[in-house]
Design a protein around this motif. Structure first.
Motif, short mmCIF file in Angstrom:
data_model
loop_
_atom_site.label_atom_id
_atom_site.label_comp_id
_atom_site.label_asym_id
_atom_site.label_seq_id
_atom_site.Cartn_x
_atom_site.Cartn_y
_atom_site.Cartn_z
N ARG A 42 0.32 -0.97 0.24
CA ARG A 42 -0.20 -0.29 0.33
C ARG A 42 1.05 1.38 0.61
O ARG A 42 0.24 2.33 -0.66
N LEU A 43 2.10 1.60 0.87
CA LEU A 43 2.70 2.61 1.08
C LEU A 43 3.58 3.04 -0.66
O LEU A 43 3.26 3.99 -1.18
N SER A 47 -3.49 5.31 -6.63
CA SER A 47 -4.26 5.03 -7.51
C SER A 47 -4.44 5.74 -9.20
O SER A 47 -3.04 6.48 -9.38
N LEU A 48 -5.27 5.89 -10.19
CA LEU A 48 -5.23 6.23 -10.92
C LEU A 48 -6.73 6.97 -10.97
O LEU A 48 -7.23 7.58 -10.20
N VAL A 139 -3.77 9.82 -5.65
CA VAL A 139 -3.38 9.15 -7.12
C VAL A 139 -1.53 10.18 -6.91
O VAL A 139 -0.95 9.01 -8.20
N GLU A 140 -1.40 10.49 -6.44
CA GLU A 140 -0.03 11.32 -6.30
C GLU A 140 1.10 10.64 -5.12
O GLU A 140 1.98 10.30 -6.30
N LEU A 141 0.90 10.58 -3.92
CA LEU A 141 1.49 9.82 -3.16
C LEU A 141 1.48 8.73 -2.38
O LEU A 141 2.20 8.08 -2.07
N GLY A 142 0.04 8.40 -3.15
CA GLY A 142 -0.24 6.68 -2.97
C GLY A 142 -1.09 6.88 -1.29
O GLY A 142 -1.09 7.57 -0.80
N ILE A 148 -3.12 9.13 6.11
CA ILE A 148 -2.69 10.22 7.33
C ILE A 148 -3.49 11.32 7.20
O ILE A 148 -3.75 12.50 7.73
N ALA A 149 -3.35 11.52 5.74
CA ALA A 149 -3.77 13.10 5.51
C ALA A 149 -5.11 13.13 5.64
O ALA A 149 -5.98 14.23 5.98
#
Length: 579
Positions: A42-43, A47-48, A139-142, A148-149
């Motif tokens: 998952r790290l 996503s797309l 999408v960009e950081l996983g 966490i965000a």
């Protein structure tokens, strides 16, 4: 699992933990043993665009209705932002931290917020999803960074709503000729800061909940009408207040110096919180490419202008040391002999805070809905009501949590903790925008990827260094090191790392400068927040990590496997995102 999502009840384990990993104690034990491998998976999983817009959205079973245009979004933006921040925190920060220079604090916070608005706008146009920044970060950081965000997004909305609800009570008291704290109930057995109970705030949250679950368009109409009245009251405050201006009150413009200005900016960033709720409405917007940029940028420019004019007006009406911390504008009019005007101000403030609560309720429910669609939160929260087209479960749950916090917690504690969560999220979204522009899996070479990572780490590291030096030293030598590093890292990113993707519909100007500046100013403002708030922030983040390792990781892993996201990620070389 799809059947579990369709269920409306909330009395079964299947409503909250339908995934394979929680089918039995044995299954959960196997999942825990696989935690390291699942965490690595998952790290590294991103996503797309298409996944967020189609597969993930489909897990709510019913679509949200596309009923909003740019006019709705501008008023949503104004309604989301202008509330407790300007009507309460202006007085607190002018009196204790900045003096009349509080107007500069609003300028600094406004610039920071506007930079973040631009970053949000590009994502919202290209990924018009109810998930807002959570979807962008997936999408960009996983998944892990997004989770966490996401936890901090939820904290931001719950605490923000609670702070506004308590401010609502303060202004309501002044409207009825009482002191701002008269409607609070003192509970001597509770800790300081949590011992002034606010039952009115709970009632306000309940009323907002009813409006929010009935209809998004209905909420928009209510918000637009209330916001127009609110703007009229703000114009009255500025014109009437300036007619009672005393230039002598500006003789000591910055009594606490530059440090006080920036310390106030960090807290007053609270006054700009809420615009990101507009990005969560992209899924319900008729023409996201046109409507979102106009709605977000337009509402932020109007809001910043109003804030600066109101701050100037307040400090010209009263000496900064005499400003009331709970209801500053109402008390200021009373102090200059216009006792009748305080009723207009209080009524306008109440309308403003009501719309902030409403838009916050709409936005936070959509965040939670999209998070639940990924199964990082129980999928029961992802249900969209077929008749109203609104996420009823998520709306009621979030407002219940807001009401509980508002019942117990003092505004000052709420505002500082809220600013940390928001500044952190906005900083991470700016990082995600740099990744989006400069990295596409399968296109960007390993060398360019490494250059990008190095530049981003230098930008973040130098920004942290600048913020730390500001907090620990009165000198300037440290800035001669940290600021050039930030500048050179941004130049290196611009010159040595080729763009991997250009925006299809609407793009942030001046990349990488604008997102890099957003990262720097958000981190700098973080350095001005008190230690106790960071301790609370750390405790919350620790709780999120424990929840993720024990529950969220395994639920999202199973969901990704079932819905084919992992196989899509492996095919990313042959897929153009978003098409």
């Amino acid at each position: 699992m799809g059947e579990a999502v369709r269920r409306r009840g909330c009395c079964s384990k299947q409503d909250f933990l339908p995934e394979e990993s929680f089918a039995s104690l044995g299954s959960y034990g196997r999942a825990l043993r696989e935690t390291p491998a699942r965490l690595r998976d998952r790290l590294l999983s991103r996503s797309l665009d298409s996944t967020e817009l189609h597969e993930v959205k489909a897990r709510s079973q019913h679509e949200m209705k596309r009923t909003l245009n740019w006019w709705d979004l501008i008023w949503f933006g104004i309604g989301a932002v202008i509330g407790a921040g300007i009507f309460v925190l202006t007085g607190l920060e002018a009196r204790d931290d900045a003096g009349p220079a509080v107007v500069l604090s609003y300028v600094v916070s406004g610039v920071s917020a506007l930079l973040s608005v631009f970053c949000y706008t590009e994502f919202a146009v290209e990924i018009p999803s109810a998930g807002g920044s959570f979807a962008y970060l997936r999408v960009e950081l996983g998944d892990f960074v997004a989770f966490i965000a996401a936890g901090n997004i939820i904290l931001e909305y719950v605490i923000g709503g609670a702070a506004v609800a308590r401010s609502w009570t303060s202004y309501c008291a002044t409207l009825f000729n009482h002191k701002p704290t008269d409607f609070l109930i003192k509970a001597n057995g509770l800790a300081e800061g949590y011992n002034q109970l606010d039952p009115i705030a709970v009632g306000v949250c309940a009323g907002i909940c009813v409006i929010a679950v009935l209809s998004t368009k209905g909420s928009s109409i209510f918000n637009s009408i209330a916001s127009v009245i609110h703007i009229v009251v703000i114009i009255f405050i500025i014109i009437a207040g300036l007619s009672k201006a005393d230039p002598k009150n500006y003789s000591d413009f910055a009594p606490y110096g530059a440090r006080g200005v920036f310390q106030a900016s960090a807290v007053l960033f609270f006054a700009y919180i809420g615009f990101d709720a507009v990005s969560t409405m992209a899924e319900e917007t008729k023409n996201p490419a046109r409507d979102i940029p106009i709605g977000l940028v337009g509402s932020m420019v109007i809001t910043t202008s109003c804030y600066c004019l109101m701050a100037v007006t307040l400090c010209l009406m009263q000496p900064y040391k005499d400003i009331d911390e709970n209801a500053p504008f109402s008390v200021a009019f009373q102090a200059v002999g216009w006792n009748w005007a305080k009723y207009i101000v209080a009524a306008g403030a109440l309308k403003g805070m009501t719309t902030v609560l409403l838009v916050s309720a709409v936005g936070q429910a959509r965040y939670l809905t999209h998070i639940a669609r990924t199964h990082m939160m129980p999928p029961w929260f992802a249900h969209v009501n077929e008749r109203t087209g609104t996420p009823v479960n998520a709306t009621v749950s979030m407002l219940l949590a807001t009401a509980v916090i508002a019942f117990f917690t003092k505004l000052e504690i709420l505002s500082n903790l809220l600013s940390i969560s928001t500044l952190f999220i906005f900083m991470v979204v700016a990082v995600a925008l740099l990744v989006r522009r400069y990295y596409v899996s399968g296109t960007t070479t390993a060398t360019d990827r490494n250059k990008l990572v190095a530049c981003i780490l230098l930008i973040i590291g130098s920004s942290i260094g600048t913020s730390a030096y500001w907090g620990l030293s009165e000198g300037w030598i440290g800035y001669a090191v940290t600021v050039p590093i930030w500048l050179l890292a941004t130049v290196a990113l611009r010159v040595f790392v080729p763009h991997a993707r250009n925006p299809k519909l609407w793009g942030v100007p001046l990349v990488p400068w604008l997102p890099s500046a957003s990262i720097a100013i958000n981190i700098f403002l973080l350095g001005s927040i008190d230690k106790d708030s960071f301790i609370r922030f750390g405790m919350w983040t620790g709780f999120l990590l424990v929840y993720y390792v024990l529950l969220g990781l395994h639920a999202s892993y199973d969901a990704a496997k079932e819905f084919g996201e992992r196989s899509k990620a492996q095919q990313v070389k042959r897929i153009e995102e978003g098409i």
